[in-house]
Design a protein around this motif. Structure first.
Motif, PDB file in Angstrom:
ATOM      1  N   UNK A 126     -52.066-115.497 -50.115  1.00 27.36           N
ATOM      2  CA  UNK A 126     -51.856-114.486 -49.579  1.00 27.36           C
ATOM      3  C   UNK A 126     -53.336-114.315 -49.190  1.00 27.36           C
ATOM      4  N   UNK A 127     -53.718-114.336 -47.671  1.00 24.53           N
ATOM      5  CA  UNK A 127     -55.221-113.380 -47.265  1.00 24.53           C
ATOM      6  C   UNK A 127     -54.616-112.208 -46.720  1.00 24.53           C
ATOM      7  N   UNK A 128     -54.943-110.628 -47.975  1.00 23.39           N
ATOM      8  CA  UNK A 128     -54.780-109.860 -47.558  1.00 23.39           C
ATOM      9  C   UNK A 128     -54.179-108.951 -48.230  1.00 23.39           C
ATOM     10  N   UNK A 129     -53.493-107.991 -48.382  1.00 27.54           N
ATOM     11  CA  UNK A 129     -52.700-106.528 -49.039  1.00 27.54           C
ATOM     12  C   UNK A 129     -51.494-106.514 -48.844  1.00 27.54           C
ATOM     13  N   UNK A 130     -51.043-106.309 -50.045  1.00 25.69           N
ATOM     14  CA  UNK A 130     -49.552-105.905 -49.754  1.00 25.69           C
ATOM     15  C   UNK A 130     -49.296-104.517 -50.240  1.00 25.69           C
ATOM     16  N   UNK A 131     -48.936-103.657 -49.611  1.00 23.41           N
ATOM     17  CA  UNK A 131     -48.138-102.175 -50.093  1.00 23.41           C
ATOM     18  C   UNK A 131     -46.891-102.118 -50.095  1.00 23.41           C
ATOM     19  N   UNK A 132     -46.414-102.306 -51.829  1.00 23.96           N
ATOM     20  CA  UNK A 132     -45.221-101.863 -51.395  1.00 23.96           C
ATOM     21  C   UNK A 132     -45.120-100.312 -51.618  1.00 23.96           C
ATOM     22  N   UNK A 133     -44.141 -99.448 -51.481  1.00 22.10           N
ATOM     23  CA  UNK A 133     -43.681 -98.428 -50.446  1.00 22.10           C
ATOM     24  C   UNK A 133     -41.951 -98.329 -51.201  1.00 22.10           C
ATOM     25  N   UNK A 134     -41.910 -97.456 -52.301  1.00 20.54           N
ATOM     26  CA  UNK A 134     -40.509 -97.106 -53.229  1.00 20.54           C
ATOM     27  C   UNK A 134     -40.242 -95.314 -52.909  1.00 20.54           C
ATOM     28  N   UNK A 135     -39.536 -95.610 -51.570  1.00 18.51           N
ATOM     29  CA  UNK A 135     -39.209 -94.169 -51.215  1.00 18.51           C
ATOM     30  C   UNK A 135     -37.835 -93.293 -52.208  1.00 18.51           C
ATOM     31  N   UNK A 136     -38.125 -92.547 -51.338  1.00 13.01           N
ATOM     32  CA  UNK A 136     -36.864 -91.526 -52.490  1.00 13.01           C
ATOM     33  C   UNK A 136     -36.234 -91.040 -50.834  1.00 13.01           C
ATOM     34  N   UNK A 137     -34.949 -90.463 -51.750  1.00  9.14           N
ATOM     35  CA  UNK A 137     -34.289 -89.547 -50.537  1.00  9.14           C
ATOM     36  C   UNK A 137     -34.005 -89.901 -48.727  1.00  9.14           C
ATOM     37  N   UNK A 138     -33.440 -91.257 -49.407  1.00  9.47           N
ATOM     38  CA  UNK A 138     -33.461 -92.147 -47.948  1.00  9.47           C
ATOM     39  C   UNK A 138     -31.894 -91.612 -48.078  1.00  9.47           C
ATOM     40  N   UNK A 139     -31.008 -90.578 -48.495  1.00  8.05           N
ATOM     41  CA  UNK A 139     -29.256 -90.447 -47.953  1.00  8.05           C
ATOM     42  C   UNK A 139     -29.280 -88.967 -47.774  1.00  8.05           C
ATOM     43  N   UNK A 140     -30.011 -88.374 -46.617  1.00  9.32           N
ATOM     44  CA  UNK A 140     -29.897 -87.909 -45.836  1.00  9.32           C
ATOM     45  C   UNK A 140     -31.209 -86.841 -45.974  1.00  9.32           C
ATOM     46  N   UNK A 141     -32.048 -87.160 -47.210  1.00 12.78           N
ATOM     47  CA  UNK A 141     -33.026 -86.390 -47.137  1.00 12.78           C
ATOM     48  C   UNK A 141     -34.014 -86.826 -46.395  1.00 12.78           C
ATOM     49  N   UNK A 142     -34.877 -87.162 -45.690  1.00 18.54           N
ATOM     50  CA  UNK A 142     -35.655 -87.781 -44.896  1.00 18.54           C
ATOM     51  C   UNK A 142     -36.781 -88.491 -45.342  1.00 18.54           C
ATOM     52  N   UNK A 143     -35.858 -89.128 -46.664  1.00 15.78           N
ATOM     53  CA  UNK A 143     -38.116 -89.624 -47.451  1.00 15.78           C
ATOM     54  C   UNK A 143     -39.271 -90.291 -47.010  1.00 15.78           C
ATOM     55  N   UNK A 144     -37.817 -90.648 -45.949  1.00 14.56           N
ATOM     56  CA  UNK A 144     -39.196 -91.794 -45.576  1.00 14.56           C
ATOM     57  C   UNK A 144     -40.594 -90.698 -44.510  1.00 14.56           C
ATOM     58  N   UNK A 145     -39.846 -90.215 -44.000  1.00 20.73           N
ATOM     59  CA  UNK A 145     -40.807 -88.846 -42.957  1.00 20.73           C
ATOM     60  C   UNK A 145     -41.321 -88.091 -43.771  1.00 20.73           C
ATOM     61  N   UNK A 146     -41.387 -88.007 -45.078  1.00 20.73           N
ATOM     62  CA  UNK A 146     -42.232 -86.351 -45.756  1.00 20.73           C
ATOM     63  C   UNK A 146     -42.730 -88.207 -46.529  1.00 20.73           C
ATOM     64  N   UNK A 147     -42.194 -88.827 -46.727  1.00 14.05           N
ATOM     65  CA  UNK A 147     -44.071 -89.933 -47.474  1.00 14.05           C
ATOM     66  C   UNK A 147     -45.084 -90.022 -45.994  1.00 14.05           C
ATOM     67  N   UNK A 148     -44.370 -90.545 -44.703  1.00  7.14           N
ATOM     68  CA  UNK A 148     -45.661 -90.421 -43.594  1.00  7.14           C
ATOM     69  C   UNK A 148     -46.249 -89.543 -43.448  1.00  7.14           C
ATOM     70  N   UNK A 149     -45.283 -88.416 -43.650  1.00  5.92           N
ATOM     71  CA  UNK A 149     -46.201 -86.871 -43.316  1.00  5.92           C
ATOM     72  C   UNK A 149     -47.596 -86.643 -44.230  1.00  5.92           C
ATOM     73  N   UNK A 150     -47.220 -87.355 -45.803  1.00  8.53           N
ATOM     74  CA  UNK A 150     -47.801 -87.672 -46.576  1.00  8.53           C
ATOM     75  C   UNK A 150     -48.952 -88.683 -46.866  1.00  8.53           C
TER      76      UNK A 150
END
Length: 388
Positions: A126-150
């Protein structure tokens, strides 16, 4: 099924990894073992960069293609956390942690993305960059929000982001998706209904909190039946009714109601909150009592972006030959936070005839691994094709 041959070769190893993750579930942000295993695996397969501690215990791996002249950066996300459920599968690789279980298949999601990482580092087609995201706390902890805020999106220059979830009841390895609102906003409420307690033989001397709360449970259902536009879904469920007394001959002075509100639009979300608060106040006032409402906003509506949804469906058709239209789902998904930050899409992959997610007898179907891995790879290769 047109899965990539490499994933057929890797299937046994990816399955063994999935079983190891399943046997060692970790809840919310406490994914220390899982995060360490993910980071170790990403380094072992040759990721160009591996970063830990994003959003507390999140892990990010970066893979550069054979060329990066396109400047494109695509994020691929898997969730890692388990649920506080006692497993009842009887599997030989069942949870070894009391009261914790991978009852939603996040072990499968993590294993599939790690499998894709191995393929993508080997081929870099591929031509570009892949960023692999392994997220904690999907089950009610808002881990996605925490990673974005970080700083997840800006730090790694992510331009688009894609996610996947297994789905029981769909044929194994099949796919389904829909544009626009897909998973619901998940709000919570706790309502304390206060009256005047007293002897059960003298109800006229009391303000009966049990009667008030019972009427309120029914009144809340009129939000869906009489306030909401019938084509704009809302679910209001009272899931707990707790009185301040357990005696047979006492009218309690207070009752606590707990529950959830699910909506698929910002307008309906706002309307539901306003009506819950108004009904609580006025219903209890009519009895001479009062209500104290603690209304908490949870995950927002998860909205798939149209162009990325069509692309995700195209990648799915490359793998399985077709991609069905998914139903609206009133469950929540904190991938919504990532889709608020960047355009992208979320897809379902079939888990076959299994128990439903969040059930103690659920298990991720390992036969879905080649299809899921192939879809991740297709996203990278089709979204960032090498020039001929």
């Amino acid at each position: 099924m047109a899965v990539k041959n490499r994933f057929a070769e890797l299937h046994e190893n990816i399955t063994a990894l999935r079983h190891d993750l399943h046997a060692h579930p970790e809840i919310l942000f406490e994914t220390h073992r899982t995060s360490a295993l993910v980071a170790e695996r990403l380094r072992a397969v040759g990721c160009d960069e591996v970063v830990t501690g994003i959003g507390r215990t999140g892990v990010v791996g970066v893979i550069k293609g054979q060329s990066v002249t396109s400047g494109k950066v695509v994020g691929l996300r898997a969730d890692m956390d388990a649920l506080p459920i006692q497993e009842a599968t009887g599997l030989d690789y069942a949870s070894t942690t009391e009261g914790a279980m991978h009852a939603c298949g996040h072990d499968g999601h993590t294993a599939m993305l790690l499998g894709a990482a191995e393929y993508l580092t080997e081929t870099r087609n591929f031509d570009g960059t892949v960023v692999l995201i392994f997220q904690p706390a999907e089950e009610g902890g808002g881990g996605g929000r925490e990673m974005c805020q970080d700083g997840l999106m800006d730090r790694f220059g992510i331009q688009e982001v894609y996610g996947m979830h297994n789905w029981p009841g769909m044929p194994t390895g099949s796919f389904a998706i829909r544009p626009g609102p897909f998973f619901a906003a998940t709000d919570l409420f706790e309502i304390t209904v206060q009256g005047k307690g007293g002897h059960a033989a003298k109800p006229h001397e009391t303000i009966d909190s049990t009667v008030m709360a019972s009427q309120l449970v029914l009144a809340l259902q009129t939000i869906a039946s009489r306030n909401a536009d019938p084509v704009d879904p809302v679910v209001i469920s009272v899931t707990s009714f707790e009185t301040s007394s357990k005696a047979f001959n006492v009218i309690p002075h207070a009752v606590t109601l707990r529950g959830t509100v699910r909506t698929l639009s910002k307008d309906m979300r706002q309307l539901a909150e306003e009506r819950v608060k108004a009904l609580c106040a006025l219903q209890c006032e009519s009895f001479g009592g009062q209500a104290i409402v603690d209304y908490r906003r949870g995950y927002p509506v998860m909205v798939n972006h149209p162009d990325q949804t069509e692309f995700a469906a195209q990648a799915a058709r490359s793998v399985s030959g077709q991609c069905d239209k998914a139903p609206l789902i009133m469950g929540g998904e904190d991938f919504a936070y990532l889709l608020e930050e960047r355009p992208g899409a979320y897809i379902l992959v079939g888990n076959g005839d299994s128990a439903m997610v969040h059930h103690p007898a659920y298990n991720f179907n390992d036969e879905a691994i080649p299809a899921g891995c192939s879809w991740w790879a297709e996203i990278a290769e089709q979204r960032m094709p090498l020039s001929s």
